[in-house]
Scaffold this motif. Structure first.
Motif, PDB file in Angstrom:
ATOM      1  N   UNK A 302       0.836  -1.201   0.000  1.00 28.82           N
ATOM      2  CA  UNK A 302       0.000   0.000   0.000  1.00 28.82           C
ATOM      3  C   UNK A 302       0.867   1.246   0.000  1.00 28.82           C
ATOM      4  N   UNK A 303       0.246   2.367  -0.276  1.00 24.79           N
ATOM      5  CA  UNK A 303       0.982   3.629  -0.292  1.00 24.79           C
ATOM      6  C   UNK A 303       0.000   4.768  -0.051  1.00 24.79           C
ATOM      7  N   UNK A 304       0.455   5.979  -0.326  1.00 23.97           N
ATOM      8  CA  UNK A 304      -0.339   7.160   0.009  1.00 23.97           C
ATOM      9  C   UNK A 304      -1.631   7.242  -0.789  1.00 23.97           C
ATOM     10  N   UNK A 305      -1.694   6.584  -1.949  1.00 21.66           N
ATOM     11  CA  UNK A 305      -2.911   6.612  -2.762  1.00 21.66           C
ATOM     12  C   UNK A 305      -3.841   5.447  -2.459  1.00 21.66           C
ATOM     13  N   UNK A 306      -3.514   4.647  -1.455  1.00 21.86           N
ATOM     14  CA  UNK A 306      -4.351   3.503  -1.099  1.00 21.86           C
ATOM     15  C   UNK A 306      -3.671   2.208  -1.477  1.00 21.86           C
ATOM     16  N   UNK A 396       5.397   6.856   1.325  1.00 24.10           N
ATOM     17  CA  UNK A 396       5.439   6.926  -0.137  1.00 24.10           C
ATOM     18  C   UNK A 396       6.700   6.196  -0.588  1.00 24.10           C
ATOM     19  N   UNK A 397       6.644   4.881  -0.602  1.00 22.80           N
ATOM     20  CA  UNK A 397       7.833   4.091  -0.915  1.00 22.80           C
ATOM     21  C   UNK A 397       8.297   4.307  -2.353  1.00 22.80           C
ATOM     22  N   UNK A 398       7.388   4.668  -3.249  1.00 26.19           N
ATOM     23  CA  UNK A 398       7.772   4.890  -4.639  1.00 26.19           C
ATOM     24  C   UNK A 398       8.708   6.091  -4.765  1.00 26.19           C
ATOM     25  N   UNK A 399       8.486   7.100  -3.945  1.00 26.88           N
ATOM     26  CA  UNK A 399       9.371   8.259  -3.929  1.00 26.88           C
ATOM     27  C   UNK A 399      10.627   7.970  -3.124  1.00 26.88           C
ATOM     28  N   UNK A 400      10.474   7.311  -1.976  1.00 22.55           N
ATOM     29  CA  UNK A 400      11.608   7.029  -1.101  1.00 22.55           C
ATOM     30  C   UNK A 400      12.642   6.133  -1.774  1.00 22.55           C
ATOM     31  N   UNK A 401      12.177   5.153  -2.550  1.00 24.20           N
ATOM     32  CA  UNK A 401      13.093   4.198  -3.179  1.00 24.20           C
ATOM     33  C   UNK A 401      13.039   4.322  -4.702  1.00 24.20           C
ATOM     34  N   UNK A 402      12.943   5.549  -5.179  1.00 27.86           N
ATOM     35  CA  UNK A 402      12.767   5.788  -6.611  1.00 27.86           C
ATOM     36  C   UNK A 402      13.915   5.237  -7.442  1.00 27.86           C
ATOM     37  N   UNK A 403      15.104   5.161  -6.870  1.00 26.06           N
ATOM     38  CA  UNK A 403      16.256   4.686  -7.640  1.00 26.06           C
ATOM     39  C   UNK A 403      16.436   3.192  -7.636  1.00 26.06           C
ATOM     40  N   UNK A 406      13.592  -2.431  -7.905  1.00 27.42           N
ATOM     41  CA  UNK A 406      12.260  -2.850  -7.468  1.00 27.42           C
ATOM     42  C   UNK A 406      11.935  -2.116  -6.176  1.00 27.42           C
ATOM     43  N   UNK A 407      11.286  -0.955  -6.274  1.00 32.56           N
ATOM     44  CA  UNK A 407      11.002  -0.165  -5.067  1.00 32.56           C
ATOM     45  C   UNK A 407      10.225  -0.953  -4.016  1.00 32.56           C
ATOM     46  N   UNK A 408       9.317  -1.844  -4.432  1.00 34.99           N
ATOM     47  CA  UNK A 408       8.526  -2.607  -3.467  1.00 34.99           C
ATOM     48  C   UNK A 408       9.414  -3.509  -2.623  1.00 34.99           C
ATOM     49  N   UNK A 409      10.463  -4.078  -3.225  1.00 39.10           N
ATOM     50  CA  UNK A 409      11.355  -4.980  -2.497  1.00 39.10           C
ATOM     51  C   UNK A 409      12.289  -4.225  -1.561  1.00 39.10           C
ATOM     52  N   UNK A 410      12.429  -2.908  -1.770  1.00 39.45           N
ATOM     53  CA  UNK A 410      13.338  -2.111  -0.939  1.00 39.45           C
ATOM     54  C   UNK A 410      12.722  -1.682   0.383  1.00 39.45           C
ATOM     55  N   UNK A 411      11.410  -1.858   0.540  1.00 44.63           N
ATOM     56  CA  UNK A 411      10.733  -1.456   1.773  1.00 44.63           C
ATOM     57  C   UNK A 411      11.186  -2.329   2.929  1.00 44.63           C
ATOM     58  N   UNK A 412      11.445  -1.707   4.062  1.00 45.73           N
ATOM     59  CA  UNK A 412      11.765  -2.430   5.289  1.00 45.73           C
ATOM     60  C   UNK A 412      10.535  -2.380   6.197  1.00 45.73           C
TER      61      UNK A 412
END
Length: 475
Positions: A302-306, A396-403, A406-412
């Motif tokens: 999930x993220x800021x847009x739901x 907002x993991x998409x912004x936090x791990x934009x580089x 796979x931004x989803x896999x970078x979430x802790x």
């Protein structure tokens, strides 16, 4: 500060909770199938059976329509969101849509959850020569486990484009009603089925007591499709056995959605949860507008847009508010559930296909100051008695791990950061929308707000804050 944001019953839209529409939906539940006749809608899904019809006019100059969006291979996208998809329909603020949502776990019991249902059969069709929906997830098409890599697993119905929606606005989505999708197999008429999967992404997987360790277990539940029976009961369970998909790929674990289960490789255990009755509370685990940060986004975190925030309160009678990030908002639903507990600990709820009746109301950015939606940058849920603020490990993991590749896999995933985010948002809510000082907000939060663990299985863990609306000063 004003709270007036066209809550249910508001006269700004005289069609809200239209009694004829509610009666029609209730009759569809009784007849075990929604079937809204009308005119073929324009857009991509003319082939998908999307229809609409105007509702009887109740106010001069007011035009409100009801759309019917079935779930089939032409109306769903599997495992991802995209701001650049062609929408199924374009509707106006105030319009309704009846939308079917299909669980991605349907193939865990083909006989009860797919057989005889043309829409679901089409979605899951996969044999040696053809796979109806190839991409399943936001990953590469040549991923070794299958196209899309299962980097996102949900069968998503949509998107819907809301005319006039622009970044900075807020989209209000009212869940007017829900109905279970009945089994189309005549052997199970009047019943609906869903599965709970104790999966490899669940919190229990590396913390099991009994052998064999690191097992995945599927439990099938039966639900009354008419809604007359308000509890679910377990039918059987079985352990996942390594499966080979129709294209020859081996799946030792549940690592890709919609894998046909070879029943000869599993053993059904009917001696499970005898006498237990589970309260049914139908809801949509995945409900969202499209984010702006990337074009192909996994449906999992999930993220800021739901997205897949898995709050069991997103059912009949509740309202979701989403910050609009892209033109048209691009709304989708998926991951339907018959029931779930907070945390969704083993990885899933009772994954059970549903149909929902929704209404969409657009709130323009200029109208938000002085309301509960001012500054909204997260999914806000409202019930008759509560406001529910959602915090995440990475807001907002998409912004936090934009580089990241796979931004989803970078979430802790962390409850510490999710709790902090939920607190920060709740404090800001009281300060910005109720005009409280920071000290007042902190005191009020500590003595009146309940924090709960929304889910710990979607990568981006969630904590929600429940604000009881009766604490607010009476007008």
């Amino acid at each position: 500060m004003s709270d007036h944001i066209c809550s249910t019953g508001c006269n700004h839209f005289s069609h809200l909770n239209d009694p004829d529409l509610l009666a029609e939906f209730a009759e569809a539940r009784h007849s075990l199938r929604a079937n809204i006749s009308g005119t073929k809608a324009s857009g991509k899904a003319g082939l998908g059976g999307v229809t609409y019809r105007p509702l009887p006019s109740k106010k001069a100059g007011e035009n409100v329509s009801h759309y019917y969006i079935p779930a089939n291979k032409d109306t769903v996208h599997w495992g991802y969101f995209s701001k650049s998809m062609e929408p199924l329909v374009k509707l106006e603020s105030g319009d309704y849509a009846t939308m079917e949502a299909v669980t991605h776990h349907s193939f865990d019991d083909y006989e009860r959850m797919i057989q005889g249902d043309p829409g679901v059969e089409g979605i899951f069709q996969w044999d040696a020569n053809n796979k109806a929906i190839d991409r399943r997830g936001a990953g590469p098409m040549d991923h070794p486990v299958g196209a899309g890599g299962g980097m996102g697993v949900h069968v998503c119905t949509g998107p819907i484009y809301v005319n006039g929606a622009e970044p900075g606005d807020v989209l209000e989505v009212r869940i007017i009603d829900t109905m279970q999708r009945p089994s189309a197999n005549p052997d199970y008429r009047g019943k609906s089925f869903g599965v709970n999967v104790a999966a490899n992404w669940g919190l229990q997987y590396n913390n099991l007591l009994t052998e064999p360790k690191m097992r995945e277990v599927i439990t099938l539940y039966e639900v009354d499709a008419t809604g007359a029976q308000t509890t679910a009961k377990a039918v059987y369970n079985y352990r996942w056995a390594p499966q080979t998909d129709p294209w020859g790929r081996a799946h030792p674990t549940i690592d890709y959605p919609g894998i046909p289960v070879d029943r000869s490789k599993i053993k059904l255990n009917y001696d499970v949860l005898k006498g237990y009755e589970i309260p049914v509370r139908p809801h949509f685990g995945m409900i969202t507008v499209a984010p702006a940060e990337a074009d192909m986004v996994s449906s999992n975190p999930p993220s800021y847009t739901g997205g897949n925030f898995d709050n069991w309160r997103t059912g009949k009678g509740s309202t979701c508010f989403f910050p609009v990030a892209v033109p048209g908002a691009m709304f989708s639903i998926g991951d339907p559930h018959a029931s779930q507990g907070d945390a969704e600990l083993c990885g899933t709820a009772i994954e059970c296909s549903l149909t929902g009746l929704f209404q969409f109301v657009l709130h323009k950015k200029a109208d938000l100051p002085g309301t509960k939606l001012y500054g909204l940058d997260y999914p806000l849920l409202e019930t008759e008695s509560e406001l529910v603020v959602h915090g995440f490990s990475s807001p907002n993991y998409l912004k936090e791990f934009a580089g990241a590749a796979d931004p989803a896999a970078a979430i802790k995933g962390s409850l510490d950061t999710a709790m902090t985010d939920a607190f920060n948002k709740t404090r800001r809510f009281f300060m910005d929308t109720r005009n409280l000082s920071e000290d007042e907000a902190i005191s009020l939060i500590s003595i009146s707000v309940d924090f709960g663990v929304t889910q710990v299985v979607d990568g981006n863990w969630g904590v929600h804050a429940i604000i009881q609306k009766d604490i607010f000063p009476k007008k």
